[in-house]
Scaffold this motif. Structure first.
Motif, mmCIF file in Angstrom:
data_model
loop_
_atom_site.group_PDB
_atom_site.id
_atom_site.type_symbol
_atom_site.label_atom_id
_atom_site.label_comp_id
_atom_site.label_asym_id
_atom_site.label_seq_id
_atom_site.Cartn_x
_atom_site.Cartn_y
_atom_site.Cartn_z
ATOM 1 N N VAL A 120 0.852 -1.200 0.000
ATOM 2 C CA VAL A 120 0.000 0.000 0.000
ATOM 3 C C VAL A 120 0.882 1.243 0.000
ATOM 4 C CG1 VAL A 120 -1.787 1.288 1.216
ATOM 5 C CG2 VAL A 120 -1.835 -1.220 1.235
ATOM 6 N N GLN A 121 0.580 2.137 -0.913
ATOM 7 C CA GLN A 121 1.322 3.394 -1.049
ATOM 8 C C GLN A 121 0.385 4.573 -0.844
ATOM 9 O OE1 GLN A 121 2.729 3.094 -5.042
ATOM 10 N NE2 GLN A 121 3.865 1.196 -4.689
ATOM 11 N N GLY A 122 0.927 5.702 -0.386
ATOM 12 C CA GLY A 122 0.114 6.883 -0.168
ATOM 13 C C GLY A 122 0.849 8.163 -0.516
ATOM 14 N N MET A 123 0.082 9.209 -0.801
ATOM 15 C CA MET A 123 0.653 10.507 -1.154
ATOM 16 C C MET A 123 -0.301 11.598 -0.695
ATOM 17 S SD MET A 123 1.493 11.980 -4.991
ATOM 18 C CE MET A 123 2.548 10.579 -5.372
ATOM 19 N N ALA A 124 0.253 12.716 -0.243
ATOM 20 C CA ALA A 124 -0.561 13.852 0.189
ATOM 21 C C ALA A 124 0.181 15.145 -0.124
ATOM 22 C CB ALA A 124 -0.862 13.759 1.694
ATOM 23 N N GLY A 177 -10.438 21.770 -0.767
ATOM 24 C CA GLY A 177 -10.128 23.023 -1.458
ATOM 25 C C GLY A 177 -8.658 23.344 -1.584
ATOM 26 N N LYS A 178 -7.837 23.005 -0.535
ATOM 27 C CA LYS A 178 -6.417 23.361 -0.555
ATOM 28 C C LYS A 178 -5.481 22.182 -0.287
ATOM 29 C CE LYS A 178 -6.238 27.954 -1.178
ATOM 30 N NZ LYS A 178 -5.817 28.882 -0.122
ATOM 31 N N CYS A 179 -5.971 20.941 -0.349
ATOM 32 C CA CYS A 179 -5.100 19.772 -0.173
ATOM 33 C C CYS A 179 -5.740 18.523 -0.758
ATOM 34 C CB CYS A 179 -4.770 19.555 1.312
ATOM 35 S SG CYS A 179 -6.199 19.054 2.309
ATOM 36 N N TYR A 180 -4.924 17.483 -0.928
ATOM 37 C CA TYR A 180 -5.465 16.202 -1.384
ATOM 38 C C TYR A 180 -4.685 15.068 -0.723
ATOM 39 C CZ TYR A 180 -1.470 15.483 -4.554
ATOM 40 O OH TYR A 180 -0.211 15.302 -5.062
ATOM 41 N N VAL A 181 -5.336 13.881 -0.647
ATOM 42 C CA VAL A 181 -4.724 12.660 -0.126
ATOM 43 C C VAL A 181 -5.166 11.509 -1.028
ATOM 44 C CG1 VAL A 181 -4.557 11.055 1.806
ATOM 45 C CG2 VAL A 181 -4.752 13.502 2.252
ATOM 46 N N ARG A 182 -4.228 10.611 -1.319
ATOM 47 C CA ARG A 182 -4.579 9.425 -2.096
ATOM 48 C C ARG A 182 -3.780 8.230 -1.603
ATOM 49 N NH1 ARG A 182 -1.637 11.803 -7.161
ATOM 50 N NH2 ARG A 182 -3.669 12.766 -7.462
ATOM 51 N N PHE A 183 -4.371 7.047 -1.786
ATOM 52 C CA PHE A 183 -3.648 5.803 -1.474
ATOM 53 C C PHE A 183 -4.042 4.759 -2.514
ATOM 54 C CE2 PHE A 183 -7.722 4.881 0.466
ATOM 55 C CZ PHE A 183 -7.887 3.520 0.257
ATOM 56 N N SER A 184 -3.180 3.730 -2.648
ATOM 57 C CA SER A 184 -3.484 2.644 -3.584
ATOM 58 C C SER A 184 -2.763 1.380 -3.137
ATOM 59 C CB SER A 184 -3.061 3.006 -5.012
ATOM 60 O OG SER A 184 -1.661 3.184 -5.095
ATOM 61 N N ALA A 185 -3.396 0.238 -3.413
ATOM 62 C CA ALA A 185 -2.810 -1.061 -3.074
ATOM 63 C C ALA A 185 -2.296 -1.730 -4.337
ATOM 64 C CB ALA A 185 -3.854 -1.944 -2.410
ATOM 65 N N GLY A 186 -1.067 -2.199 -4.310
ATOM 66 C CA GLY A 186 -0.506 -2.889 -5.462
ATOM 67 C C GLY A 186 -0.253 -2.004 -6.645
ATOM 68 N N GLY A 187 -0.131 -0.696 -6.414
ATOM 69 C CA GLY A 187 0.174 0.226 -7.501
ATOM 70 C C GLY A 187 -1.020 0.554 -8.370
ATOM 71 N N SER A 190 2.420 25.405 7.731
ATOM 72 C CA SER A 190 2.491 23.996 8.135
ATOM 73 C C SER A 190 1.294 23.573 8.984
ATOM 74 C CB SER A 190 3.780 23.750 8.909
ATOM 75 O OG SER A 190 3.844 24.566 10.057
ATOM 76 N N GLY A 191 0.839 24.471 9.878
ATOM 77 C CA GLY A 191 -0.314 24.151 10.720
ATOM 78 C C GLY A 191 -1.586 24.010 9.888
ATOM 79 N N GLN A 192 -1.814 24.931 8.960
ATOM 80 C CA GLN A 192 -2.994 24.861 8.091
ATOM 81 C C GLN A 192 -2.948 23.609 7.213
ATOM 82 O OE1 GLN A 192 -2.388 28.702 6.214
ATOM 83 N NE2 GLN A 192 -4.157 29.585 7.289
ATOM 84 N N CYS A 193 -1.737 23.280 6.751
ATOM 85 C CA CYS A 193 -1.591 22.101 5.897
ATOM 86 C C CYS A 193 -1.960 20.827 6.671
ATOM 87 C CB CYS A 193 -0.156 22.019 5.387
ATOM 88 S SG CYS A 193 0.167 20.570 4.351
ATOM 89 N N SER A 194 -1.424 20.658 7.864
ATOM 90 C CA SER A 194 -1.722 19.466 8.656
ATOM 91 C C SER A 194 -3.205 19.367 8.978
ATOM 92 C CB SER A 194 -0.912 19.492 9.953
ATOM 93 O OG SER A 194 0.471 19.370 9.665
ATOM 94 N N ASP A 195 -3.805 20.508 9.293
ATOM 95 C CA ASP A 195 -5.241 20.531 9.596
ATOM 96 C C ASP A 195 -6.056 20.079 8.385
ATOM 97 O OD1 ASP A 195 -7.487 21.025 11.159
ATOM 98 O OD2 ASP A 195 -7.728 23.031 10.311
ATOM 99 N N CYS A 196 -5.689 20.549 7.213
ATOM 100 C CA CYS A 196 -6.403 20.184 5.977
ATOM 101 C C CYS A 196 -6.232 18.690 5.677
ATOM 102 C CB CYS A 196 -5.871 21.028 4.810
ATOM 103 S SG CYS A 196 -6.757 20.807 3.237
ATOM 104 N N LEU A 197 -4.998 18.180 5.841
ATOM 105 C CA LEU A 197 -4.732 16.771 5.530
ATOM 106 C C LEU A 197 -5.450 15.828 6.494
ATOM 107 C CD1 LEU A 197 -0.942 16.832 4.576
ATOM 108 C CD2 LEU A 197 -2.922 16.730 3.059
ATOM 109 N N LEU A 198 -5.483 16.178 7.771
ATOM 110 C CA LEU A 198 -6.181 15.338 8.747
ATOM 111 C C LEU A 198 -7.678 15.249 8.423
ATOM 112 C CD1 LEU A 198 -4.454 16.415 12.081
ATOM 113 C CD2 LEU A 198 -4.225 14.227 10.879
ATOM 114 N N GLU A 199 -8.246 16.367 7.994
ATOM 115 C CA GLU A 199 -9.654 16.367 7.585
ATOM 116 C C GLU A 199 -9.868 15.453 6.385
ATOM 117 O OE1 GLU A 199 -13.717 17.493 7.458
ATOM 118 O OE2 GLU A 199 -12.197 17.854 9.008
ATOM 119 N N ALA A 200 -8.966 15.538 5.413
ATOM 120 C CA ALA A 200 -9.078 14.703 4.208
ATOM 121 C C ALA A 200 -8.921 13.222 4.535
ATOM 122 C CB ALA A 200 -8.025 15.132 3.185
#
Length: 347
Positions: free
Chosen positions: A187-191, A228-238, A199-209
């Motif tokens: 499993v891989q992930g990216m944010a 609106g200002k961040c994204y998170v994605r993950f995938s298994a097996g590429g 940095s504080g606003q970024c972490s807050d946005c990512l935790l919500e996502a």
């Protein structure tokens, strides 16, 4: 069907099919940095050729030029009219090299000019870059509005997928920096956050996502979420969600293309067959007309010959009558003279 009718309907049919083909999903590579993710425009419009449009043009040009040297930048332009300011930014993916970043931003800006024509604000998210402009203040302002969420197929709850996924997502939420990556087994992930957040606003946005992604995708093998200002994605097996969804779209598009090609071939055969029937019909009709014309010509010729024969016989009769008439007159005169002589002798 006449040839004129075929000529009229064929272009219309081809135009319809070409229009249908042009509306099919784009068969692009799922990993392409300029693959479309989402976009939007503000309802407020600006007047063409106004000072605001001049400021906007300057802004978009600055974004494209800056993308050749950095992966993020923002500008506020007031040159043409301080009362009509416009702000904008671009953000390239942390895994994108500089040349791909510049190409992605350039493509995004060109598409914004079409997608958001005369709009005072516009946003476009590609797979590899994010571009936004507006006449309102948004730089440095946190935005956790849900824009897009996509989940892959479910892998079921009998595997260690969930535990590995949660490990990756937790690491992304606790990391540092605007761009973060994580791996746990297969499993891989990216944010990533937009560069105008601290940095504080970024972490807050990512935790919500991350919380939205955990609750919304269940045991899916992949997931993508854009706020609106961040994204998170993950995938298994590429296998990413975007790649999986794009493959499904490509498969459907391939089926539609095959159907349309079959229809085109069928229509072509019908047109050829109708054209052949028309030529055969016209050839048979032409032979009948030709035969009829020959018979009429022969009949007219015979009639004309008969008329000429009658005229000839009539003329000949008149000549005979005329030749006999003078002789008859001479005989009558001779008889008259003899009669007069006899009467004189009797006297």
């Amino acid at each position: 069907m006449s040839s004129e009718s075929q000529k009229t309907h064929l272009p219309s049919l081809l135009s319809f099919l070409l229009l249908l083909l042009s509306s099919l999903p784009k068969l692009a590579s799922p990993s392409s940095s300029d693959s479309f993710v989402y976009g939007g425009c503000s309802q407020q419009k600006f007047i063409p050729n106004s000072p605001f449009q001049s400021n906007l043009n300057s802004l978009l040009t600055s974004l494209v030029n800056s993308a050749y040297f950095s992966s993020y930048n923002n500008f506020t332009i007031t040159a043409s009219d301080p009362a009509s300011p416009v702000s904008g930014l671009f953000q390239c993916g942390g895994d994108l090299d500089q040349s791909d970043c510049a190409e992605c931003v350039q493509h995004s800006v060109s598409q914004l000019g079409i997608l958001c024509l005369y709009s005072a604000g516009g946003t476009l998210q590609f797979q590899g870059c994010f571009v936004k402009y507006d006449n309102t203040i948004f730089l440095g302002v946190e935005d956790k509005t849900l824009v897009l969420k996509e989940c892959g197929i479910s892998a079921g709850y009998g595997t260690d997928l969930l535990s590995r996924r949660d490990e990756v997502l937790t690491g992304l939420g606790c990391g540092s920096g605007l761009f973060r990556v994580g791996v746990s087994g297969y499993v891989q992930g990216m944010a990533q956050c937009v560069g105008d957040l601290d940095s504080g606003q970024c972490s807050d946005c990512l935790l919500e996502a991350i919380e939205r992604l955990r609750g919304g995708c269940g045991a899916a093998v992949s997931g993508d979420i854009y706020l609106g200002k961040c994204y998170v994605r993950f995938s298994a097996g590429g296998v990413s969600t975007k790649a999986h969804n794009q493959q499904e779209k490509n498969s459907e598009a391939g089926k539609i293309v095959a159907i349309i090609i079959g229809l085109l071939a069928g229509v072509g055969l019908i047109i050829v067959f109708l054209s052949f029937l028309r030529k055969v019909f016209e050839g048979t009709k032409g032979e009948e007309v030709s035969s009829s014309e020959k018979e009429d010509d022969q009949t007219n010729t015979k009639g004309l010959q008969k008329k000429e024969g009658k005229v000839f016989e009539g003329t000949k009769g008149e000549e005979v009558s005329s030749s006999k008439s003078p002789s008859k007159k001479e005989d009558d005169q001779t008889n008259t003279k003899d009669l007069q002589k006899k009467k004189r002798k009797g006297v």
